[in-house]
Design a protein around this motif. Structure first.
Motif, PDB file in Angstrom:
ATOM      1  N   THR A  47       0.854  -1.183   0.000  1.00 30.92           N
ATOM      2  CA  THR A  47       0.000   0.000   0.000  1.00 30.92           C
ATOM      3  C   THR A  47       0.891   1.235   0.000  1.00 30.92           C
ATOM      4  OG1 THR A  47      -0.141  -0.101   2.412  1.00 30.92           O
ATOM      5  CG2 THR A  47      -1.909  -1.153   1.168  1.00 30.92           C
ATOM      6  N   ARG A  48       0.305   2.376  -0.353  1.00 30.54           N
ATOM      7  CA  ARG A  48       1.100   3.604  -0.523  1.00 30.54           C
ATOM      8  C   ARG A  48       1.651   4.096   0.816  1.00 30.54           C
ATOM      9  NH1 ARG A  48       2.041   7.999  -3.810  1.00 30.54           N
ATOM     10  NH2 ARG A  48       0.875   7.173  -5.570  1.00 30.54           N
ATOM     11  N   TRP A 106      -4.336   0.487  -9.665  1.00 29.07           N
ATOM     12  CA  TRP A 106      -4.627   0.456  -8.239  1.00 29.07           C
ATOM     13  C   TRP A 106      -4.185  -0.901  -7.673  1.00 29.07           C
ATOM     14  CZ3 TRP A 106      -7.265   4.631  -5.756  1.00 29.07           C
ATOM     15  CH2 TRP A 106      -7.660   5.635  -6.631  1.00 29.07           C
ATOM     16  N   VAL A 107      -3.975  -0.939  -6.368  1.00 27.88           N
ATOM     17  CA  VAL A 107      -3.574  -2.197  -5.729  1.00 27.88           C
ATOM     18  C   VAL A 107      -4.543  -3.306  -6.095  1.00 27.88           C
ATOM     19  CG1 VAL A 107      -3.384  -3.379  -3.498  1.00 27.88           C
ATOM     20  CG2 VAL A 107      -2.277  -1.155  -3.828  1.00 27.88           C
ATOM     21  N   ARG A 108      -5.839  -3.009  -6.083  1.00 28.79           N
ATOM     22  CA  ARG A 108      -6.835  -4.043  -6.383  1.00 28.79           C
ATOM     23  C   ARG A 108      -6.678  -4.593  -7.798  1.00 28.79           C
ATOM     24  NH1 ARG A 108      -9.940   0.795  -6.439  1.00 28.79           N
ATOM     25  NH2 ARG A 108     -10.675   1.340  -8.538  1.00 28.79           N
ATOM     26  N   ASP A 151      -2.484   3.933  -5.482  1.00 32.18           N
ATOM     27  CA  ASP A 151      -2.618   3.812  -4.030  1.00 32.18           C
ATOM     28  C   ASP A 151      -1.603   2.842  -3.447  1.00 32.18           C
ATOM     29  OD1 ASP A 151      -3.706   1.574  -5.203  1.00 32.18           O
ATOM     30  OD2 ASP A 151      -5.376   1.388  -3.790  1.00 32.18           O
ATOM     31  N   GLY A 152      -0.485   2.662  -4.135  1.00 29.52           N
ATOM     32  CA  GLY A 152       0.497   1.716  -3.632  1.00 29.52           C
ATOM     33  C   GLY A 152       1.823   1.809  -4.350  1.00 29.52           C
ATOM     34  N   VAL A 423       1.227  -6.622   0.597  1.00 30.42           N
ATOM     35  CA  VAL A 423      -0.155  -7.060   0.387  1.00 30.42           C
ATOM     36  C   VAL A 423      -0.164  -8.366  -0.401  1.00 30.42           C
ATOM     37  CG1 VAL A 423      -2.352  -6.460  -0.718  1.00 30.42           C
ATOM     38  CG2 VAL A 423      -0.999  -4.688   0.441  1.00 30.42           C
TER      39      VAL A 423
END
Length: 477
Positions: A47-48, A106-108, A151-152, A423
């Motif tokens: 994560t960021r 995004w991370v997702r 975001d990461g 993550v």
């Protein structure tokens, strides 16, 4: 080459903060066969951080410089002398460092897709894509790419496979995290000794221009990570060992795994998660050899893939497992011996045998092969290679091979660069073909396992519909 979906913001060379006194390290009998393999590509998704990414990049460059002083071969180059011997020259040549912009991801996006397949975008987060380890004669032995996400952050390393195996790689990566976090006395110092039977007078003769990978990089494959929770692993192991499980309360899966497994996993108290389904194992075959959880999982995969491939019953299948022999060779190598200390253990059975016998039978075949791989076998394989030096033939040459690499014992989540644990763990395109499997520890620990499975599209479709296999799958990444 960085994927077109990722923009390179900057590129530089990072050098060790101190000059190396190590000199040259001769490549061993276990190193040389890897000259035809791609660079290892592994990395961690975070994560960021709360600080600006520009500051993170500066911290990582400094941490990498400090780490290279503790791992001088990674900042060196390969050299071949006039007699044909290949060395790592620890000449402080430095490593590539890439800062890439992937802010529209995004991370997702990197955790999975709608169908569970791994997103193609991950492949752009590694440098030296498609590079063969022999190229370490002309290019850096390692490259680090830091990709900024919305975001990461993803930290990906590409490292020459003729210089490191998984044990050495993760020791470097976790030390890199320590140095970046401000630790100045490393907890797991690598051992660079070259005084074992692995250092041989045999010469590996290579073609002009160096060897090529031994599999097709263009064949279509699908890639998916299947998750197996600690509970699911215990259920599978109980099934294979003909154990009866009685429900109790108050004990967790990691404790049961530690008690009844011969996998030698170590579980700390903070990693244990109490579960309401506590089960106590009672074997119906008390005198039979206990099959480990990982061998049970491998047997499940062997049957599922063999069934999905729809092979003729007479077709010989091969299940190869990469085994760390640091503790198998006598005298033992240091647990943190730097270099390759792995051999491939093949187990053979016809497709008819794999599918007509039960799960335990398949697991027993794997168990016997691993149990027999002691000092004598390690030395025998060294002698066989010396009589016929060659690169490792990586691939699925007859359509019926499975190759298991990596290990759920590797400390892939035991790193913190200063803003928390990863993550997820991800890999690049390197060394992937139909039948290549990589085992990772699950992030939740406690004996959970993630299997990165690469298969031909039609085989993956069959595996996804296999009821025996899928009943133990806890989810996708």
């Amino acid at each position: 080459m960085v994927s077109q979906s990722v923009h390179v913001a900057s590129r530089c060379t990072v050098f060790p903060d101190q000059k190396s006194a190590l000199g040259e390290l001769k490549l061993s009998v276990s190193d040389l066969p890897m000259l035809s393999c791609h660079y290892i590509q592994k990395g961690c998704l975070f994560t960021r951080p709360v600080v600006p990414v520009s500051e993170v990049v500066s911290v990582l460059k400094r941490g990498l410089s400090l780490t290279l002083s503790r791992f001088p071969p990674l900042a060196g180059r390969l050299v071949t002398d006039s007699d044909g011997y290949v060395y790592v020259s620890c000449d402080d040549g430095g490593v590539d460092f890439v800062h890439a912009d992937g802010c529209y991801f995004w991370v997702r996006d990197l955790l999975g897709s709608v169908d569970g397949d791994l997103p193609e975008a991950v492949k752009g987060f590694f440098a030296f894509d498609g590079m063969v380890s022999y190229q370490g004669h002309f290019r850096p032995i390692m490259a680090v790419q830091v990709t900024e996400l919305a975001d990461g952050v993803f930290i990906g390393c590409s490292v020459n496979h003729a210089v490191v195996d998984g044990t050495s790689f993760w020791n470097f990566f976790n030390t890199f995290a320590e140095m970046s976090r401000g630790v100045r006395r490393i907890s797991r110092a690598p051992d660079f000794s070259r005084d074992s039977v692995l250092v041989s007078p045999a010469v590996l003769k290579l073609p002009a221009g160096g060897p090529k990978v031994t599999f097709s990089v263009d064949s279509p494959v699908r890639e998916k990570i299947f998750r197996f929770s600690s509970e699911s692993i215990l259920k599978l192991k109980a099934k294979v060992n003909n154990q009866k499980w009685e429900i109790e309360d108050g004990v967790d899966a990691a404790e049961v795994m530690g008690k009844f497994s011969n996998d030698a996993h170590k579980f700390s108290d903070e990693k244990k998660t109490p579960l309401p389904w506590l089960r106590t194992a009672v074997s119906n075959q008390p005198n039979s050899a206990e099959i480990s959880s990982f061998q049970s999982l491998s047997a499940l995969l062997w049957r599922g893939i063999t069934r999905a491939r729809k092979l003729s019953p007479s077709k010989k299948t091969t299940f190869r497992m990469a085994v760390n022999f640091r503790h198998r060779l006598k005298p033992n190598l240091d647990p943190l011996y730097f270099g390759n200390a792995i051999q491939s253990i093949p187990t053979y059975a016809s497709a008819g045998e794999v599918l007509s016998h039960d799960l335990r039978w398949c697991a027993e075949q794997l168990n016997k092969a691993v149990a027999a791989h002691g000092n004598a076998t390690v030395r025998k394989l060294v002698e066989e290679w010396e009589r016929d030096p060659r690169c490792f033939p990586l691939g699925n040459f007859d359509g019926a091979m499975i190759t298991m690499g990596s290990s759920p014992r590797f400390p892939m989540y035991d790193n913190d660069f200063g803003w928390g644990r990863p993550v997820a763990v991800r890999s690049g395109r390197a060394n992937k073909f139909d039948g290549k499997i990589s085992a990772f520890p699950g992030r939740e620990a406690g004996g959970s396992v993630d299997l990165e499975v690469v298969l031909a599209p039609e085989t993956m479709a069959g595996l996804e519909l296999d009821p025996e296999f899928m009943q133990y799958v806890s989810g996708y990444y």
